[in-house]
Write an enzyme that holds these catalytic residues in place. Structure first.
Site, short mmCIF file in Angstrom:
data_model
loop_
_atom_site.label_atom_id
_atom_site.label_comp_id
_atom_site.label_asym_id
_atom_site.label_seq_id
_atom_site.Cartn_x
_atom_site.Cartn_y
_atom_site.Cartn_z
N ASP A 289 -0.68 -4.62 69.03
CA ASP A 289 -0.62 -3.80 70.24
C ASP A 289 0.74 -3.83 70.92
O ASP A 289 0.94 -3.15 71.92
CB ASP A 289 -1.70 -4.26 71.23
CG ASP A 289 -3.07 -3.75 70.80
OD1 ASP A 289 -3.15 -3.06 69.77
OD2 ASP A 289 -4.06 -4.05 71.50
N LEU B 119 15.08 38.39 71.77
CA LEU B 119 15.63 39.74 71.81
C LEU B 119 16.84 39.85 70.89
O LEU B 119 17.05 40.86 70.22
CB LEU B 119 16.04 40.09 73.24
CG LEU B 119 14.88 40.40 74.19
CD1 LEU B 119 15.41 40.59 75.60
CD2 LEU B 119 14.12 41.64 73.75
N ASP C 252 17.37 41.30 82.29
CA ASP C 252 16.46 40.49 81.50
C ASP C 252 15.05 40.51 82.07
O ASP C 252 14.06 40.49 81.34
CB ASP C 252 16.95 39.04 81.44
CG ASP C 252 18.13 38.89 80.49
OD1 ASP C 252 18.37 39.84 79.73
OD2 ASP C 252 18.77 37.84 80.52
#
Length: 512
Positions: free
Chosen positions: A36, A417, A281
């Site tokens: 652990d 784009l 944009d």
């Protein structure tokens, strides 16, 4: 038994480690086997901390289970106290140690150490990391805050508040804390204690001196803030200042609690959101379909920013922490989408595939999913990766946080784009389809696998190979929309197979 490699949250003792690691002068004795100790790596490797967490493990082994593990635990407590000289200590068990049913709280109390020892009972098999962090912080506050403190006359000083919630291994908590501190300073408000990050047990003692509490991360601080409200009559904030609108609402809320004028700070708003609204944009990207998933606080805040500030359309909204499912459901209802509350990343992947969004806002899990599906993605929430701890200043909250959100979310779409221009040069050796989308790492990406035809119930033959090939010529960021429109067009007309002619008929139909 269900095994998985990915998980959104660790066990609750990892949440306790986030509190201990964020604070100073606090030490955590964790009854745990050798394996652990992996949790140390979360802080040293992912968060890039230069010191390991202040945790002492008992590190018992299988052969120790036949012996007195209580003695092992008490020895670890004693050694930790002598070596680290903490102001306070928390003690508990890991998920594995919970099975051997020792009692760390009782064993620590019986040692009578000369410092406060806060026992933790964190059920590892029914709760998770955020709950463990909240419960640990609550017990520390309840155990250490001095109830006898009396606040000074408010008329003779500036307003005083506590900042609650930031921890180690939190998503941009370090920078959020600095941004909100600066905002409060500009409003003429002093910070009494910021906790748990950078606070000491001695700082928690004087929490009651503040006039009100600012809750930055409800997942961590909600329980503690409710207790402080009941005990010290300290009101608390409800608005999480992520996004421009939420930051303005937060300023109004804090100003009301502090009794100050919000106008000077609001009038000096340094956000670039106005520039975005006027930019070309914003016209191109308005209406983009976005899928959002993360912890409830960040997911709900992201949905508001996406819908109200950037003009996107929220098509999916979900969270993995069920404790805040009600808040998430209310938010989903506002955007008319079905809430997704799950900690199974495969369910999230199925939802993304079905909805075909043009942008994913999620955790590092969704970043991997989106990359496989060739969808732009921005990370908005924990679980975190090393890249979520940048060297630069990069908050999510406040006005500067709104600027960071704008950059982080819009740039993947702007790059999309630009991919449209790249398709004009598809025969170029560098910009061909097989190279993949450049902003997704086209050099390293495998060749693009053509999307498989979708067999709709009423379109018996689905897409013909020629039509599917023609569909692939459409830029990827509008390809999903073209597919959906064409299938809807064919379904309405009872067309059994989608051909190239069907594709262009649908295009003409929707272009009218």
């Amino acid at each position: 038994m269900k095994l998985t490699v990915w998980t959104y949250e660790g066990p609750p003792h990892v949440g306790a480690m986030r509190i201990a690691t964020g604070m100073k002068g606090l030490h955590y004795v964790l009854h745990a086997p050798q394996g652990d100790t992996y949790a140390d790596l979360l802080f040293t490797m992912i968060e890039r901390r230069d010191a390991r967490p202040p945790v002492t493990y008992t590190t018992f082994q299988a052969r120790d289970l036949g012996k007195d593990t209580a003695e092992l635990f008490q020895t670890a407590c004693r050694d930790a106290f002598e070596r680290f000289a903490p102001e306070a200590m928390i003690v508990g068990s890991s998920c594995t140690a919970e099975l051997i049913q020792d009692d760390p709280a009782g064993m620590a109390q019986s040692m009578n150490l000369p410092i406060p020892v806060i026992p933790l009972e964190l059920p590892s098999y029914s709760r998770k990391e955020n709950w463990g962090a909240a419960e640990t912080f609550y017990h520390l506050v309840r155990g250490l805050a001095d109830r006898a403190l009396v606040r000074s006359d408010r008329a003779a000083r500036r307003p005083l508040c506590n900042l609650l919630g930031p921890t180690a291994l939190g998503f941009r908590h370090r920078d959020d804390l600095a941004e909100i501190r600066r905002l409060l300073e500009d409003m003429g408000i002093d910070v009494n204690v910021a906790a748990p990050m950078n606070a000491s047990p001695a700082d928690l003692v004087r929490l009651g001196l503040a006039d009100f509490n600012v809750v930055l991360y409800p997942e961590i601080a909600d329980t503690a803030a409710s207790w402080l409200e009941r005990t010290f009559r300290q009101p608390r904030t409800r608005v999480v200042p992520i996004g421009h609108g939420a930051t303005c609402d937060f300023i109004h809320e804090v100003a009301k609690l502090a009794g100050v004028d919000p106008s000077p700070v609001l009038n000096s708003d340094p956000s670039r959101i106005g520039w975005w609204s006027r930019s070309i944009d914003s016209t191109y990207l308005t209406g983009k379909r976005v899928f959002i998933f993360g912890d409830a606080t960040h997911a709900i805040a992201a949905a508001r920013v996406a819908a109200d500030e950037l003009g996107f359309k929220v098509v999916g909204l979900g969270c993995y922490n069920r404790e805040f499912a009600r808040d998430l459901r209310e938010a989903a209802a506002r955007y008319g989408v079905e809430p997704l509350i799950t900690d199974d990343y495969l369910e999230v992947e199925d939802a993304i595939q079905a909805l075909q969004p043009e942008l994913v806002l999620g955790t590092q899990m969704e970043r991997h999913i989106a990359k496989r599906l060739h969808i732009p993605c921005a990370v908005i929430s924990a679980p975190v990766h090393v890249q979520d701890f940048p060297a630069r200043y990069s908050p999510q909250m406040g006005f500067e946080g709104a600027n960071v959100l704008f950059d982080t979310w819009v740039h993947p779409l702007v790059m999309g784009l630009e991919e449209h221009l790249l398709t004009m040069f598809r025969d170029d050796f560098e910009f061909n389809d097989a190279a993949g989308a450049s902003h997704l790492g086209h050099r390293a990406a495998p060749a693009v696998v053509p999307e498989q035809p979708v067999a709709l119930p009423s379109i018996a033959a689905g897409w013909t190979p020629d039509a599917e090939k023609e569909l692939m010529k459409i830029p990827f960021f509008v390809r999903g929309k073209a597919r959906r429109n064409t299938e809807a067009f064919a379904l309405e007309r009872g067309i059994s197979a989608i051909t190239i002619e069907t594709l262009y008929d649908a295009k003409s139909h929707f272009a009218r």
